[in-house]
Design an enzyme around this catalytic site. Structure first.
Site, PDB file in Angstrom:
ATOM      1  N   ARG A  87       0.816  -1.234   0.000  1.00 48.66           N
ATOM      2  CA  ARG A  87       0.000   0.000   0.000  1.00 48.66           C
ATOM      3  C   ARG A  87       0.839   1.268   0.000  1.00 48.66           C
ATOM      4  O   ARG A  87       0.396   2.327   0.428  1.00 48.66           O
ATOM      5  CB  ARG A  87      -0.980   0.026   1.184  1.00 48.66           C
ATOM      6  N   LYS A 103       2.724  11.722 -11.308  1.00 48.21           N
ATOM      7  CA  LYS A 103       1.869  10.836 -12.108  1.00 48.21           C
ATOM      8  C   LYS A 103       2.637   9.540 -12.362  1.00 48.21           C
ATOM      9  O   LYS A 103       3.782   9.571 -12.829  1.00 48.21           O
ATOM     10  CB  LYS A 103       1.505  11.481 -13.439  1.00 48.21           C
ATOM     11  N   GLU A 109       9.627  19.181 -24.913  1.00 50.17           N
ATOM     12  CA  GLU A 109       8.895  19.456 -23.663  1.00 50.17           C
ATOM     13  C   GLU A 109       9.397  20.757 -23.029  1.00 50.17           C
ATOM     14  O   GLU A 109       8.626  21.515 -22.452  1.00 50.17           O
ATOM     15  CB  GLU A 109       9.049  18.289 -22.675  1.00 50.17           C
ATOM     16  N   LYS A 127       6.976  23.416 -13.878  1.00 44.86           N
ATOM     17  CA  LYS A 127       6.132  22.251 -13.598  1.00 44.86           C
ATOM     18  C   LYS A 127       5.791  22.205 -12.113  1.00 44.86           C
ATOM     19  O   LYS A 127       4.652  21.917 -11.734  1.00 44.86           O
ATOM     20  CB  LYS A 127       6.815  20.952 -14.039  1.00 44.86           C
ATOM     21  N   GLU A 144      -4.897  17.601 -11.177  1.00 44.25           N
ATOM     22  CA  GLU A 144      -5.550  18.002 -12.428  1.00 44.25           C
ATOM     23  C   GLU A 144      -7.039  18.247 -12.218  1.00 44.25           C
ATOM     24  O   GLU A 144      -7.884  17.719 -12.922  1.00 44.25           O
ATOM     25  CB  GLU A 144      -5.318  16.918 -13.495  1.00 44.25           C
ATOM     26  N   ARG A 160      -3.270  22.288 -14.444  1.00 43.68           N
ATOM     27  CA  ARG A 160      -2.316  21.247 -14.839  1.00 43.68           C
ATOM     28  C   ARG A 160      -2.552  20.816 -16.283  1.00 43.68           C
ATOM     29  O   ARG A 160      -1.632  20.368 -16.964  1.00 43.68           O
ATOM     30  CB  ARG A 160      -2.380  20.054 -13.871  1.00 43.68           C
ATOM     31  N   ASN A 175      -0.644  19.995 -21.223  1.00 43.08           N
ATOM     32  CA  ASN A 175      -0.961  19.184 -22.407  1.00 43.08           C
ATOM     33  C   ASN A 175      -0.861  19.977 -23.701  1.00 43.08           C
ATOM     34  O   ASN A 175      -1.285  19.491 -24.758  1.00 43.08           O
ATOM     35  CB  ASN A 175      -2.380  18.600 -22.292  1.00 43.08           C
ATOM     36  N   HIS A 224      -0.235  18.268 -26.923  1.00 44.73           N
ATOM     37  CA  HIS A 224      -0.317  16.825 -26.688  1.00 44.73           C
ATOM     38  C   HIS A 224      -1.553  16.168 -27.294  1.00 44.73           C
ATOM     39  O   HIS A 224      -1.523  14.982 -27.600  1.00 44.73           O
ATOM     40  CB  HIS A 224      -0.233  16.512 -25.189  1.00 44.73           C
ATOM     41  N   HIS A 269      -0.748  12.942 -29.361  1.00 46.56           N
ATOM     42  CA  HIS A 269      -1.259  11.596 -29.060  1.00 46.56           C
ATOM     43  C   HIS A 269      -1.931  10.980 -30.286  1.00 46.56           C
ATOM     44  O   HIS A 269      -1.796   9.784 -30.548  1.00 46.56           O
ATOM     45  CB  HIS A 269      -2.238  11.633 -27.883  1.00 46.56           C
ATOM     46  N   HIS A 289       7.511  10.055 -28.810  1.00 48.84           N
ATOM     47  CA  HIS A 289       6.546  10.959 -28.160  1.00 48.84           C
ATOM     48  C   HIS A 289       6.977  12.426 -28.264  1.00 48.84           C
ATOM     49  O   HIS A 289       6.198  13.288 -28.665  1.00 48.84           O
ATOM     50  CB  HIS A 289       6.371  10.545 -26.692  1.00 48.84           C
TER      51      HIS A 289
END
Ligand SMILES: NC(=O)c1ccc[n+]([C@@H]2O[C@H](COP(=O)([O-])OP(=O)(O)OC[C@H]3O[C@@H](n4cnc5c(N)ncnc54)[C@H](O)[C@@H]3O)[C@@H](O)[C@H]2O)c1
Length: 376
Positions: free
Chosen positions: A125, A147, A189, A231, A241, A246, A250, A253, A257, A271
């Site tokens: 956990r 993330k 980025e 960031k 988010e 946040r 993107n 992005h 994607h 990417h």
């Protein structure tokens, strides 16, 4: 020893943590102060491509502070962000009697950071973990902000948790072995941060990108530090988010994607390369919607080209066999979109971005069609 590294803080109350940025960080005993405890066993998950760094730089440094160290090489590449690899990493940790006070080290790019972070969030956990990012993309993006996650057959990053590391150690020396193509991915980025939040940083990048790509220590430190600072500020304000802030990360992005999916993740488009093209498309969309002049996408294109990076969908080789209609369908299936429309991140000027809901896709298709046919 004189301090020749930078320290930034990601301020999240009890979950705050420092980011260290510098070369040969592992020579500085001070950096290990936070997570170290003589009672803790260390579990190191590393990308097999950087075995030499993990075994001959990181491990000896850890041996000075941890009584026991277990290391595990994880196969390189996106396919390691799988349920099967997750299970295998958990089984490995449990077979070595990982305890709640043990600490997991993620040594690698975004792939290793995402899977090792999710293992750390899940095993018993939750045990502490440290990010040691070894790609530029991971140093400026994925290692910061908590993330973690896995891919599923239904899509990328669909399983995961917000789980913050205790420490991020960004060693610039490890980037020497990173292929040039990956440098460019990380740079996309960095450029993203400038475009969404700091016009002066964009001007600075225009002046210093060439030095960045030669590995100039001062330039790299400033670029990585500035990106991480931005960031960290966004994560502080909107960790999970929830407020929309946040989501600005993107920028480019949604296009990226769709391009990656259309290229079937077959290696012709990484990417960060897709993000570079996505930044141009997002700027052109912003122009078509009347938010910025044509000079903004032109400036971004010119800059990316000066860095030897792709700017158009038609630059992808082998050629992407997709139509603008098909790319819009892929965008609509992105996890942050829905059928009625798509929340795009658009520019108001270089250095300022906002979310804009688009339900009429004709402008999006126009932007993509022009990029698909560019140079034809
Ligand atoms: N968690 C987040 O917030 C977040 C943000 C952005 C991206 N991501 C994820 O990050 C991943 C992409 O990260 P990435 O670009 O770092 O990819 P990656 O981890 O696959 O690394 C890219 C390549 O570089 C190699 N490599 C890594 N370090 C090296 C080094 N120092 N020298 C030589 N080779 C090295 C790897 O083996 C791999 O082949 C994606 O899975 C993406 O979903 C996560």
């Amino acid at each position: 020893m004189t301090q020749d590294f930078k320290i930034l803080d990601v301020e999240l109350g009890a979950r705050s943590y420092p980011i260290y940025i510098g070369s040969h960080l592992f020579d500085h005993a001070a950096i290990w102060a936070l997570p170290s405890s003589s009672a803790r066993a260390a579990f190191v998950l590393y990308d097999e491509a950087i075995t030499v760094f993990a075994e001959s730089v990181v491990k000896p440094a850890l041996q000075k502070i941890h009584p026991k160290i277990f290391t595990c090489a994880v196969p390189s590449g996106e396919s390691s962000k799988s349920m099967a690899q997750f299970e295998s990493c958990c089984a490995w940790a449990l077979s070595h009697q990982i305890q709640r006070n043990s600490i997991i080290y993620a040594v690698g790019g975004g792939v290793i950071g995402d899977i090792a972070g999710f293992v750390a969030a899940s095993v018993l956990r939750g045990v502490d973990f440290v990010q040691i990012p070894t790609t530029i993309l991971a140093q400026v993006d994925s290692a910061v902000g908590g993330k973690t996650g896995l891919n599923m057959p239904q899509g990328k990053n669909l399983i995961g948790a917000f789980y913050q590391p205790r420490l991020v150690l960004s060693d610039l020396a490890v980037l020497k072995t990173l292929p040039q193509r990956e440098w460019k991915c990380g740079y996309a980025e960095i450029l993203k941060y400038a475009l969404l939040g700091d016009q002066n940083f964009f001007v600075w990048l225009e002046q210093n990108a060439a030095k960045f790509f030669t590995g100039d220590h001062g330039v790299m430190t400033h670029a990585i530090e500035t990106s991480c600072r931005m960031k960290a500020a966004i994560v502080k304000a909107d960790e999970r988010e929830e407020t929309g802030l946040r989501a600005l990360l993107n920028l480019g992005h949604t296009f990226a994607h769709a391009l990656e999916a259309a290229a079937s993740y077959d290696g012709r488009l990484l990417h960060g390369e897709a993000v570079g093209i996505g930044l141009v498309l997002a700027a052109r969309l912003s122009h078509e919607l009347g938010f910025v002049g044509a000079d903004v996408p032109d400036a971004i294109c010119t800059h990316l080209k000066s860095c030897g990076m792709m700017t158009e969908i038609s630059d992808i080789t082998p050629k992407l066999l997709a139509t603008a209609d098909e790319l819009v369908v892929l965008m609509q299936s992105d996890k942050k979109s829905h059928a009625e429309g798509i929340n795009f991140i658009v520019l108001e000027k270089i250095g300022t971005a906002k979310t804009h809901f688009v339900s009429d896709f004709s402008i999006v298709k126009k932007v993509m069609t022009e990029s698909l046919n560019h140079g034809a």
